[in-house]
Scaffold this motif. Structure first.
Motif, PDB file in Angstrom:
ATOM      1  N   LYS A   1      46.017  47.512  52.031  1.00 37.12           N
ATOM      2  CA  LYS A   1      47.276  47.829  51.367  1.00 37.12           C
ATOM      3  C   LYS A   1      48.423  47.100  52.057  1.00 37.12           C
ATOM      4  O   LYS A   1      48.236  46.456  53.090  1.00 37.12           O
ATOM      5  CB  LYS A   1      47.511  49.344  51.370  1.00 37.12           C
ATOM      6  N   ILE A   2      49.597  47.217  51.489  1.00 38.88           N
ATOM      7  CA  ILE A   2      50.777  46.575  52.052  1.00 38.88           C
ATOM      8  C   ILE A   2      51.529  47.572  52.929  1.00 38.88           C
ATOM      9  O   ILE A   2      51.754  48.723  52.537  1.00 38.88           O
ATOM     10  CB  ILE A   2      51.696  46.016  50.946  1.00 38.88           C
TER      11      ILE A   2
ATOM     12  N   GLU B   1      46.436  46.946  44.982  1.00 39.69           N
ATOM     13  CA  GLU B   1      45.690  47.540  46.085  1.00 39.69           C
ATOM     14  C   GLU B   1      44.411  48.205  45.578  1.00 39.69           C
ATOM     15  O   GLU B   1      44.281  48.523  44.397  1.00 39.69           O
ATOM     16  CB  GLU B   1      46.564  48.572  46.799  1.00 39.69           C
ATOM     17  N   ARG B   2      43.477  48.434  46.494  1.00 37.59           N
ATOM     18  CA  ARG B   2      42.247  49.137  46.143  1.00 37.59           C
ATOM     19  C   ARG B   2      42.510  50.636  46.079  1.00 37.59           C
ATOM     20  O   ARG B   2      43.221  51.194  46.918  1.00 37.59           O
ATOM     21  CB  ARG B   2      41.151  48.864  47.177  1.00 37.59           C
ATOM     22  N   GLN B   3      41.926  51.291  45.081  1.00 35.79           N
ATOM     23  CA  GLN B   3      42.058  52.743  44.986  1.00 35.79           C
ATOM     24  C   GLN B   3      41.241  53.444  46.066  1.00 35.79           C
ATOM     25  O   GLN B   3      41.675  54.449  46.627  1.00 35.79           O
ATOM     26  CB  GLN B   3      41.587  53.225  43.611  1.00 35.79           C
TER      27      GLN B   3
ATOM     28  N   SER C   1      42.648  39.484  51.101  1.00 35.43           N
ATOM     29  CA  SER C   1      42.095  40.539  50.249  1.00 35.43           C
ATOM     30  C   SER C   1      43.085  41.209  49.315  1.00 35.43           C
ATOM     31  O   SER C   1      42.675  42.021  48.481  1.00 35.43           O
ATOM     32  CB  SER C   1      41.450  41.619  51.129  1.00 35.43           C
ATOM     33  N   LEU C   2      44.389  40.913  49.425  1.00 41.17           N
ATOM     34  CA  LEU C   2      45.373  41.640  48.623  1.00 41.17           C
ATOM     35  C   LEU C   2      46.034  40.726  47.587  1.00 41.17           C
ATOM     36  O   LEU C   2      46.949  39.964  47.904  1.00 41.17           O
ATOM     37  CB  LEU C   2      46.452  42.257  49.510  1.00 41.17           C
ATOM     38  N   PRO C   3      45.615  40.798  46.316  1.00 44.62           N
ATOM     39  CA  PRO C   3      46.331  40.062  45.266  1.00 44.62           C
ATOM     40  C   PRO C   3      47.738  40.629  45.085  1.00 44.62           C
ATOM     41  O   PRO C   3      47.964  41.836  45.239  1.00 44.62           O
ATOM     42  CB  PRO C   3      45.474  40.305  44.013  1.00 44.62           C
ATOM     43  N   HIS C   4      48.677  39.759  44.731  1.00 45.25           N
ATOM     44  CA  HIS C   4      50.058  40.196  44.556  1.00 45.25           C
ATOM     45  C   HIS C   4      50.786  39.212  43.655  1.00 45.25           C
ATOM     46  O   HIS C   4      50.305  38.106  43.401  1.00 45.25           O
ATOM     47  CB  HIS C   4      50.770  40.309  45.910  1.00 45.25           C
ATOM     48  N   GLU C   5      51.932  39.617  43.168  1.00 45.11           N
ATOM     49  CA  GLU C   5      52.790  38.742  42.380  1.00 45.11           C
ATOM     50  C   GLU C   5      54.241  39.113  42.653  1.00 45.11           C
ATOM     51  O   GLU C   5      54.533  40.180  43.203  1.00 45.11           O
ATOM     52  CB  GLU C   5      52.485  38.858  40.884  1.00 45.11           C
TER      53      GLU C   5
END
Length: 408
Positions: free
Chosen positions: A65-66, A234-236, A378-382
């Motif tokens: 997570k961020i 993020e992953r649940q 591991s964390l996709p973002h935009e």
């Protein structure tokens, strides 16, 4: 006032800003505010050095997570950095990369695009407020040391490594960034496995490990009115094991989702072995950290390079393991232009993509002084579209040296 002194003073000032990030799950529309990590919490004890960061930062990053730390630097320091950035922008020292979008006209406009003060200019002592940039680099160097210790990523901070000596002071990559009004950046990840970068994938001496930004906007930036939020996918479910990369440097490429028979979401890594763009295999780590291979050796090209590669992996590499094929997901599958067209992405204006199955969204307002940190792999973002004003930040990546060739 020195940046470090300013940070210590903040420990004595109660944080007054409200929530600036929100998280909501795939398939729901109800937003749940995430508790902000204020700098006052650095009085909590961690086992690292300097104690610049709240100890809650480390498990947050380890969960994929961020980590959001409002008020990491005070507004007067934000203003110094932004004034330097604005001055260098006005002097034409920024470079545009045409990666951002800004509406449907299709015409390139450098005032609206994402623009970057690249590392050679950042390090140029003849440009702008170099002394202040050097002080800021000192601060980020201390942050890097603390992250290396508490995340058990010692390669982030090796004294004689290429990552810490050859490039930026304090962070391997470090820059100013500016998003013009209307600019946005589509979903992506900041680092890919070397095997997925083409023939030059193994030629670089370092690779990105942690991504960070400190926003240089006003403290009252409101994403509802101003846009420009950082949206993270993020992953649940909490991952089991190390996200991003293993201790030996094998980078993560996917996930095995939770099932009733295995209630743990497991990162999937790609073993590149000889670094010759072949002889690769995917595996996850058992609870005792032993490798559990899920594919035989294969060539990454073309399977991992084309749109639909996730389905190809399931049909070709996991054809005899339906239990694993049903669970397998790539972190960020390659996309083709025709899939963008089918989705209507030519008209996409940065309002934000939806979460995929197994993901939850978190939107972070880019308020001045806020530090964000997350795993680069591991964390996709935009970045959602800004509205009426420019969006400023210091941004960078902390690298680790490239994985050595393994004896097999």
């Amino acid at each position: 006032m020195m940046l470090q002194s300013s940070l210590l003073l903040l420990c004595l000032i109660p944080a007054t800003l409200g929530f600036q990030s929100s998280r909501f799950n795939h398939g729901t529309s109800q937003c749940k505010p995430k508790s902000c990590l204020h700098l006052t919490t650095i009085t909590q004890i961690n086992d690292g050095i300097d104690h610049l960061l709240p100890k809650s930062v480390y498990p947050t990053i380890e969960e994929g997570k961020i980590a959001v730390i409002p008020n990491f630097i005070p507004q007067n320091e934000v203003n110094l950095l932004r004034a330097d950035a604005q001055n260098l922008w006005d002097q034409g020292k920024f470079s545009t990369d045409a990666l951002a979008g800004y509406g449907s006209t299709g015409k390139f406009d450098p005032a609206k695009d994402r623009a970057v003060l690249r590392l050679p200019q950042w390090k140029n002592s003849e440009l702008g407020n170099y002394k202040n940039r050097l002080r800021f680099g000192d601060l980020m160097g201390k942050v890097r040391s603390e992250l290396a210790y508490n995340l058990n990523r010692p390669n982030l901070d090796l004294t004689n490594s290429v990552s810490t000596t050859r490039y930026g002071h304090g962070s391997t990559e470090i820059s100013y960034t500016r998003f013009g009004p209307g600019a946005f950046l589509k979903r992506h990840v900041d680092e890919h496995h070397e095997e997925l970068k083409g023939i030059d994938g193994w030629s670089k001496p370092t690779r990105r490990s942690l991504s960070w930004l400190i926003y240089l906007n006003d403290a009252d930036w409101d994403g509802r009115n101003d846009g420009g939020q950082l949206r993270c996918f993020e992953r649940q479910d909490r991952p089991n094991g190390r996200i991003g990369a293993t201790f030996n440097g094998d980078l993560q490429v996917g996930w095995l989702s939770v099932t009733p028979f295995d209630p743990k979401e497991r990162p999937v890594y790609l073993d590149g072995k000889k670094h010759d763009h072949g002889d690769c295999a995917m595996y996850y780590l058992n609870d005792d950290n032993s490798k559990q291979y899920i594919t035989k050796a294969f060539q990454t090209q073309p399977i991992m390079y084309v749109a639909g590669s996730e389905l190809l992996v399931k049909k070709t590499l996991l054809s005899d393991r339906k239990d694993l094929a049903d669970r397998f997901h790539l972190i960020e599958p390659p996309k083709a232009k025709f899939t963008d067209i089918l989705k209507g992405d030519k008209k996409y204006s940065g309002w934000g993509e939806d979460a995929l199955i197994g993901e939850e969204l978190e939107d972070v307002d880019p308020r001045g002084g806020t530090l964000v940190l997350f795993d680069s792999v591991s964390l996709p973002h935009e970045v959602l579209a800004t509205k009426a004003k420019a969006r400023w930040a210091c941004s960078g990546w902390m690298h680790e040296d490239q994985q050595a060739i393994q004896e097999v």
